[in-house]
Each structure stands twice: as C-alpha cells, then as structure tokens.
Design a protein around this motif. Sequence first.
Motif, PDB file in Angstrom:
ATOM      1  N   GLY A  37      46.749   9.857  39.633  1.00 43.78           N
ATOM      2  CA  GLY A  37      46.861   9.562  38.211  1.00 43.78           C
ATOM      3  C   GLY A  37      47.444   8.202  37.902  1.00 43.78           C
ATOM      4  N   ALA A  38      47.456   7.296  38.870  1.00 38.25           N
ATOM      5  CA  ALA A  38      48.144   6.016  38.714  1.00 38.25           C
ATOM      6  C   ALA A  38      47.145   4.866  38.670  1.00 38.25           C
ATOM      7  CB  ALA A  38      49.132   5.795  39.858  1.00 38.25           C
ATOM      8  N   GLN A  39      47.366   3.960  37.731  1.00 39.03           N
ATOM      9  CA  GLN A  39      46.534   2.782  37.621  1.00 39.03           C
ATOM     10  C   GLN A  39      46.956   1.728  38.648  1.00 39.03           C
ATOM     11  OE1 GLN A  39      45.665   1.616  33.422  1.00 39.03           O
ATOM     12  NE2 GLN A  39      47.334   3.025  32.919  1.00 39.03           N
ATOM     13  N   LEU A  40      46.095   0.742  38.836  1.00 44.95           N
ATOM     14  CA  LEU A  40      46.411  -0.333  39.780  1.00 44.95           C
ATOM     15  C   LEU A  40      47.700  -1.057  39.404  1.00 44.95           C
ATOM     16  CD1 LEU A  40      45.711  -3.402  38.462  1.00 44.95           C
ATOM     17  CD2 LEU A  40      43.385  -2.589  38.745  1.00 44.95           C
ATOM     18  N   ASN A  63      41.437   3.595  41.041  1.00 44.26           N
ATOM     19  CA  ASN A  63      40.597   4.637  41.634  1.00 44.26           C
ATOM     20  C   ASN A  63      39.645   5.202  40.584  1.00 44.26           C
ATOM     21  OD1 ASN A  63      41.509   5.013  44.432  1.00 44.26           O
ATOM     22  ND2 ASN A  63      43.467   5.571  43.511  1.00 44.26           N
ATOM     23  N   ARG A  64      38.594   5.838  41.030  1.00 48.31           N
ATOM     24  CA  ARG A  64      37.708   6.539  40.105  1.00 48.31           C
ATOM     25  C   ARG A  64      38.508   7.528  39.263  1.00 48.31           C
ATOM     26  NH1 ARG A  64      33.586  10.399  43.097  1.00 48.31           N
ATOM     27  NH2 ARG A  64      33.058   8.542  44.348  1.00 48.31           N
ATOM     28  N   ASN A 212      51.493   0.023  30.710  1.00 50.60           N
ATOM     29  CA  ASN A 212      50.484   0.861  31.363  1.00 50.60           C
ATOM     30  C   ASN A 212      49.696   1.691  30.354  1.00 50.60           C
ATOM     31  OD1 ASN A 212      50.853   0.099  34.067  1.00 50.60           O
ATOM     32  ND2 ASN A 212      52.601   1.465  34.298  1.00 50.60           N
ATOM     33  N   ILE A 213      50.391   2.297  29.391  1.00 46.72           N
ATOM     34  CA  ILE A 213      49.674   3.170  28.471  1.00 46.72           C
ATOM     35  C   ILE A 213      48.840   2.372  27.474  1.00 46.72           C
ATOM     36  CG2 ILE A 213      51.392   5.004  28.733  1.00 46.72           C
ATOM     37  CD1 ILE A 213      52.404   4.323  25.935  1.00 46.72           C
ATOM     38  N   ARG A 214      49.251   1.136  27.183  1.00 45.75           N
ATOM     39  CA  ARG A 214      48.423   0.309  26.313  1.00 45.75           C
ATOM     40  C   ARG A 214      47.190  -0.194  27.048  1.00 45.75           C
ATOM     41  NH1 ARG A 214      52.889  -2.974  22.559  1.00 45.75           N
ATOM     42  NH2 ARG A 214      53.383  -1.154  21.244  1.00 45.75           N
ATOM     43  N   ARG A 215      47.240  -0.162  28.343  1.00 45.99           N
ATOM     44  CA  ARG A 215      46.062  -0.512  29.148  1.00 45.99           C
ATOM     45  C   ARG A 215      45.085   0.653  29.184  1.00 45.99           C
ATOM     46  NH1 ARG A 215      44.519  -0.255  34.783  1.00 45.99           N
ATOM     47  NH2 ARG A 215      43.324  -2.112  35.384  1.00 45.99           N
ATOM     48  N   SER A 216      45.602   1.856  29.449  1.00 48.33           N
ATOM     49  CA  SER A 216      44.748   3.044  29.511  1.00 48.33           C
ATOM     50  C   SER A 216      45.606   4.297  29.540  1.00 48.33           C
ATOM     51  CB  SER A 216      43.860   3.017  30.764  1.00 48.33           C
ATOM     52  OG  SER A 216      43.117   4.217  30.885  1.00 48.33           O
ATOM     53  N   VAL A 217      45.159   5.329  28.831  1.00 47.84           N
ATOM     54  CA  VAL A 217      45.745   6.664  28.930  1.00 47.84           C
ATOM     55  C   VAL A 217      44.587   7.625  29.138  1.00 47.84           C
ATOM     56  CG1 VAL A 217      47.072   8.485  27.794  1.00 47.84           C
ATOM     57  CG2 VAL A 217      47.668   6.089  27.395  1.00 47.84           C
ATOM     58  N   TYR A 218      44.571   8.291  30.303  1.00 42.09           N
ATOM     59  CA  TYR A 218      43.455   9.189  30.605  1.00 42.09           C
ATOM     60  C   TYR A 218      43.963  10.371  31.435  1.00 42.09           C
ATOM     61  CZ  TYR A 218      38.775  10.814  31.751  1.00 42.09           C
ATOM     62  OH  TYR A 218      37.630  11.586  31.883  1.00 42.09           O
ATOM     63  N   PRO A 219      44.642  11.315  30.789  1.00 43.30           N
ATOM     64  CA  PRO A 219      45.222  12.444  31.541  1.00 43.30           C
ATOM     65  C   PRO A 219      44.187  13.362  32.170  1.00 43.30           C
ATOM     66  CG  PRO A 219      45.465  12.780  29.168  1.00 43.30           C
ATOM     67  CD  PRO A 219      44.975  11.375  29.352  1.00 43.30           C
ATOM     68  N   ALA A 220      42.942  13.336  31.710  1.00 44.75           N
ATOM     69  CA  ALA A 220      41.920  14.244  32.242  1.00 44.75           C
ATOM     70  C   ALA A 220      41.594  13.965  33.704  1.00 44.75           C
ATOM     71  CB  ALA A 220      40.638  14.138  31.401  1.00 44.75           C
ATOM     72  N   GLY A 221      41.858  12.739  34.167  1.00 48.33           N
ATOM     73  CA  GLY A 221      41.512  12.414  35.547  1.00 48.33           C
ATOM     74  C   GLY A 221      42.454  13.018  36.567  1.00 48.33           C
TER      75      GLY A 221
END
Length: 303
Positions: A37-40, A63-64, A212-221
């Motif tokens: 669940g972690a972004q780059l 990651n995907r 990080n959250i302003r870059r992307s928030v996608y808990p479904a992944g």
Amino acid sequence: MPTLVTPNTGIELFYEDNLPQGSAPDAPVILLVMGLGAQLTLWPDELVAALVGDGFRVIRYDNRDIGLSQKFDGARAPSPAIQVLRKKIGFPARVPYTLKDMADDGIGLLSGLGIDKAHVVGASMGGMIVQLMAIHHPERLLSMTSIMSTTGSGKLPQAEKHAIDALTAPLPGMEEEVVIAHGLNIVRNIGSPPSAEFPFDEAAQRERVLRNIRRSVYPAGLPRQLAAIIDDGDRTSRLAAVRTPTLVLHGEADPLVKREGGEATAKAISGARLVTYPGWGHDIPVPLIPRIASEIVAHARNA
C-alpha cells in the motif's frame, strides 16, 4: 508524466529515474521496490540522494494498484481470514494478481528502460518482490537487498496486533484531515519507537503524510496486494536456490515484520549477510539513512 507499459506484463507503471550529475545513462542501476500500500515516495528523498551521490542511477516506481500506476478497479480480493483458511486446506482462493506478477512488473520496467541488469532493493512487501526477482529472474540481478522483510514462513513470530491493525484498518473517510490522521496512526504504530536516536517529529511526519495523500489516495489497492502476499506463502525452499549476492537489513524493534523475519531470510539464502539495528522499527528514519545507504552501496560495489 514518466510512465511505461511493461513489455512482459502490460502494466502501466509510474516511475522516477534519478541520474548522478554529469553521468551517462549507463551508470550502475539501483531499482527501489516499495511495500504494501506504499507509494514510491515512501523511499525518502534523502536515501535516493545518498545513493545517487555515490554514483548510482536510482529508479523508484509505484507498484501496480497503488500511487500513479495502473489500478485494478473492481477486482475483488478474498478476505485474509478466508484466504488463509483455504490455503491451509489446499484450496487457495483466487487472487486478482500474484506477488510474482509484481516481481515481473519490476523486471519489465527495467526491460522497457533498456536496462539489462540492476541492483534491486526492496522494503517490506518490496523485499518479498525482490526475493521473487532473484528466484525467477536471477540473470537480471547484480545484487539484492531485502529490507524489513521475511520469507513468509508461518512458523515465524507474527506482527504485533496494534501494528497490523493500524496498517489494515479501513479508511473511515476521504476528507483530508481524516486521511492525515489515518496515515499518522500507521506511522506511530509501525515506525521506530520514539527515542533519542529516532525522535518522533510530529510536524515533519504530518507534512510527509500530507505530501503523499495529495499525490494519491487509493485504499482499494491494499487488500489486493495483501492477497498477493498471502497467496505467495512460504518462500524458504525457493530461496535456497538463490545465488544472487544478498544483503538483509532489519530493525530490532520492528513490530510489523519481526526481526526473526530478517534472520530467516538471511538463513535461507546461501551467503547472505544480515545487518540489524537496535531501535529501528518498520520505517526508514532519516537519522539511519547514512548507515542504510552505506550498506547498500558497499554491498552493490562488492557484488
């Protein structure tokens, strides 16, 4: 936007490519692979800068199913409890994708960028992914560093309840302050316990979570990635065949992936070297970055 569709898996990955100043693109490559669940961006800029400063071309990617990479909207992951039960009785649940698929993504990214071989460094789930790279694509690896990761053996001590609960807790809302509070709760529960060496800087942590959250928030992944981890199971016997030069780094105060996970990883791989640090939890604290970078660089150069 730097994205690439991997030639082998057909997944669109977002990546960042960092070259040493004045260096040619053929500088030795370090590929950074992040965890569940972690972004780059969970790879600290300070660590990237340290590795680049030592002459390495550093590539980090989402990651995907997370960050700015391709999502699997609508794909359903089995519940962890049901998945574990089915695996125990020999009827594994179907998962949207596997951990090997995620390892193939990273190798595909290298191929798409015209990179034949690289040093690979993975943290947490990323450590599991680079282990699978070493198992299935040894010819593409110059060295491997597995950080705060494990073999997946069910015999090892499990995560402390507060740590796994914080990491997997449902996001209670999408309002910015709610998401920030959620992120800070994860940091507090899995990171290095506050100490003189690793103080908890509330303002700095909040700013990092906010970026990080302003870059992307996608808990479904996250549940789909977790399903891939459970599906892969115990890698101990597969790791016995690995001959890639391996470094294992682990914190002695990690509440999510206990120290024994790192010890088991080093034991499973012939010739692997284990380095542990007192007081280090499941994060990459800025005060520890010089030592982590030094170990990775020395390992890569020796390999």
